[in-house]
Design a protein around this motif. Structure first.
Motif, PDB file in Angstrom:
ATOM      1  N   ALA A   1       1.779   9.769  -2.991  1.00 24.92           N
ATOM      2  CA  ALA A   1       1.641   8.751  -1.985  1.00 24.92           C
ATOM      3  C   ALA A   1       0.925   7.464  -2.392  1.00 24.92           C
ATOM      4  N   THR A   2       0.099   7.602  -3.464  1.00 24.24           N
ATOM      5  CA  THR A   2      -0.784   6.380  -3.744  1.00 24.24           C
ATOM      6  C   THR A   2      -0.855   6.537  -5.143  1.00 24.24           C
TER       7      THR A   2
ATOM      8  N   TRP B   1      -0.929  13.343  -3.354  1.00 30.11           N
ATOM      9  CA  TRP B   1      -1.855  12.166  -3.079  1.00 30.11           C
ATOM     10  C   TRP B   1      -1.577  10.994  -4.044  1.00 30.11           C
ATOM     11  N   LEU B   2      -1.927  11.491  -5.016  1.00 32.63           N
ATOM     12  CA  LEU B   2      -1.536  10.491  -6.361  1.00 32.63           C
ATOM     13  C   LEU B   2      -1.005  10.959  -7.387  1.00 32.63           C
TER      14      LEU B   2
ATOM     15  N   CYS C   1      -1.512   0.681  -4.718  1.00 31.10           N
ATOM     16  CA  CYS C   1      -0.451   0.726  -3.937  1.00 31.10           C
ATOM     17  C   CYS C   1      -0.057   2.026  -3.259  1.00 31.10           C
ATOM     18  N   TYR C   2       0.757   2.122  -2.438  1.00 31.34           N
ATOM     19  CA  TYR C   2       0.868   3.470  -1.522  1.00 31.34           C
ATOM     20  C   TYR C   2       2.166   3.284  -0.788  1.00 31.34           C
ATOM     21  N   ARG C   3       2.799   4.495  -0.707  1.00 27.54           N
ATOM     22  CA  ARG C   3       3.859   4.626   0.389  1.00 27.54           C
ATOM     23  C   ARG C   3       3.873   4.796   1.801  1.00 27.54           C
TER      24      ARG C   3
ATOM     25  N   PHE D   1       2.861   8.257   4.095  1.00 26.26           N
ATOM     26  CA  PHE D   1       1.575   7.964   5.208  1.00 26.26           C
ATOM     27  C   PHE D   1       1.809   8.427   6.484  1.00 26.26           C
TER      28      PHE D   1
ATOM     29  N   TYR E   1      -4.517  14.008   3.486  1.00 28.91           N
ATOM     30  CA  TYR E   1      -2.969  13.909   3.229  1.00 28.91           C
ATOM     31  C   TYR E   1      -2.302  15.297   2.702  1.00 28.91           C
TER      32      TYR E   1
ATOM     33  N   TRP F   1       6.919   0.471  -0.114  1.00 25.92           N
ATOM     34  CA  TRP F   1       5.491   0.402  -0.551  1.00 25.92           C
ATOM     35  C   TRP F   1       4.781  -0.720   0.055  1.00 25.92           C
TER      36      TRP F   1
ATOM     37  N   TYR G   1     -11.630   7.431  -0.722  1.00 27.76           N
ATOM     38  CA  TYR G   1     -10.271   7.703  -1.203  1.00 27.76           C
ATOM     39  C   TYR G   1      -9.977   9.255  -1.218  1.00 27.76           C
TER      40      TYR G   1
ATOM     41  N   THR H   1      -1.238   3.149   8.157  1.00 23.84           N
ATOM     42  CA  THR H   1      -0.360   2.419   7.067  1.00 23.84           C
ATOM     43  C   THR H   1      -1.003   1.092   7.124  1.00 23.84           C
TER      44      THR H   1
END
Length: 434
Positions: free
Chosen positions: A278-279, A208-209, A163-165, A169, A198, A302, A191, A176
């Motif tokens: 972001a992820t 990033w996470l 899942c990511y924003r 991004f 990022y 998302w 990744y 995206t």
């Protein structure tokens, strides 16, 4: 759920139960007769869960109560599965305070089948053996005791994605499109490289996470053998796949890619709405959790893409009935209904919990989620579920995993070296297992 949920859900869920013959006699009636406090056709079924199973949110309890006049369902839940399991073990030892239905996380189910089968109802006495064909073979087998006892009915499974924003991004100058991202991060090295890009242009103070613990958990979920081998031997310390997941998590910590948040903590919950990362590696059950924490304002920000490194499974749960339950027959009828294909399909469409009932998987193949930018969640998680390995489960999977993620948190938040943290994890596992 949750997980976390494990699910999580975890991130990421589990349970088991115990008592004496005297207590069983005191609890009352035979399996097919109503208990003493269900006179007049009215009964309150108590359900004790962890994380985000989503039944209440999806309206399934309300629907069941309408179909069964006189039945009231009362749910209690604990956000953190580790806290839930610890409390459950205390109540099992004392024989009191147990619900009619207890949730059991997949990382604990081997503990139930191998060590605590005498503390759960064998659901065959209520007809559960007739349901075997509606579940995925691995899901059913994991809750089956040595003598064929059925000790729980499967709820969801945890096929994995990322899942990511999309808004974050864009602001960082990254693509995206979910298909392009899946190609860019086809491997975990890819990744982390995208994460470094990022970080160089990260908007605000976003990372990033969310945490390196979630990175480790999702990576180890891609492996067939993690903590035990098929013979039941502990292998975690010398498992190269586990060390690879550890090394990538350490790399992410040392490169400053993590928001350094403890999963399931209040700060982690608040971060979903605040755009702190972001992820987040996300098993299917985490979708409902993200919606609950990010709220309506997060809708459309998302998206979901395929996971780096191939398919995997993180989490998934069972519903079990303890020997001490006051309403065993009614509890079984409820969990049989909740885990039926029709209800599992409804739950996935509304909350994201991916079905373990094979009939439900076909029903949700075309599902999309407007909250997650209309991501084709039925296809993404369906493909992941089909490709995920059938994992070897051991009685202390969840305990070992907790010690490892605790040690990784020391690297992430305190700057402890990888070598020292690994040593701490080893000691923690030894102390936990005795």
């Amino acid at each position: 759920m949750p997980i976390a949920r494990a699910a999580r859900r975890t991130a990421v869920r589990l349970g088991a139960l115990a008592l004496t013959g005297a207590l069983l006699a005191a609890c009352g009636s035979s399996p097919d007769s109503p208990s003493s406090d269900s006179a007049g056709g009215k009964v309150t079924i108590t359900v004790d869960l962890f994380g985000s199973f989503g039944y209440k949110e999806a309206g399934l309890y309300e629907e069941y109560e309408k179909l069964h006049p006189g039945v009231t369902i009362k749910q209690t839940d604990t956000e953190d599965e580790a806290d839930y399991w610890k409390s459950l073990q205390t109540r099992l030892a004392g024989g009191g305070g147990l619900a009619d239905v207890q949730g059991v996380e997949v990382g604990r189910i081997a503990s139930v089948t191998q060590q605590q089968s005498d503390r759960f109802e064998d659901l065959r006495k209520y007809g559960a053996d007739r349901l075997e064909g509606q579940f995925a073979e691995a899901k059913w087998a994991a809750a089956t005791g040595r003598n064929g006892e059925v000790l729980g009915l499967g709820t969801d499974v945890g096929p994995e994605a990322m899942c990511y924003r999309t808004d974050l991004f864009r602001r960082a100058g990254l693509p995206t499109d979910r298909e392009e991202l899946a190609r860019r991060w086809a491997t975990w090295d890819g990744y982390l490289e995208l994460g470094r890009q990022y970080k160089a242009k990260a908007p605000g103070r976003s990372a990033w996470l969310d945490s390196v613990g979630s990175l480790y958990s999702i990576m180890i979920g891609q492996q067939k053998e993690r903590y035990y081998d098929a013979s039941g031997k502990l292998i975690w310390e010398n498992n190269p796949a586990l060390r690879e997941a550890w090394d990538h998590a350490v790399e992410a910590a040392e490169d400053g890619l993590s928001a350094r948040l403890d999963q399931w903590s209040p700060q982690w919950n608040q971060a979903f709405a605040g755009g702190s990362f972001a992820t987040i590696p996300c098993p299917a059950w985490m979708l409902g959790y993200i919606k609950g924490q990010a709220g309506e304002a997060g809708k459309g920000t998302w998206d979901i893409a395929r996971l780096p490194g191939g398919a995997g499974n993180w989490g998934g749960s069972y519903l079990s009935v303890p020997k001490a339950a006051k309403h065993k027959k009614e509890a079984y009828e409820l969990i049989a209904w909740l885990t039926a294909p029709e209800q599992q399909a409804k739950l996935f469409r509304k909350q994201g919990n991916f079905p373990s009932a094979t009939g439900a998987i076909d029903q949700v193949a075309d599902a999309k989620d407007p909250y997650f930018s209309n991501a084709p969640i039925g296809r993404i998680f369906g493909e992941a579920a089909k490709a995920a390995p059938v994992q070897v489960l051991g009685p202390h999977d969840q305990n070992i995993a907790q010690q490892i993620t605790n040690a990784l948190s020391e690297v992430e938040r305190k700057g402890v070296s990888s070598e020292q943290a690994w040593s701490n994890a080893r000691k923690g596992v030894e102390n936990t297992l005795g």
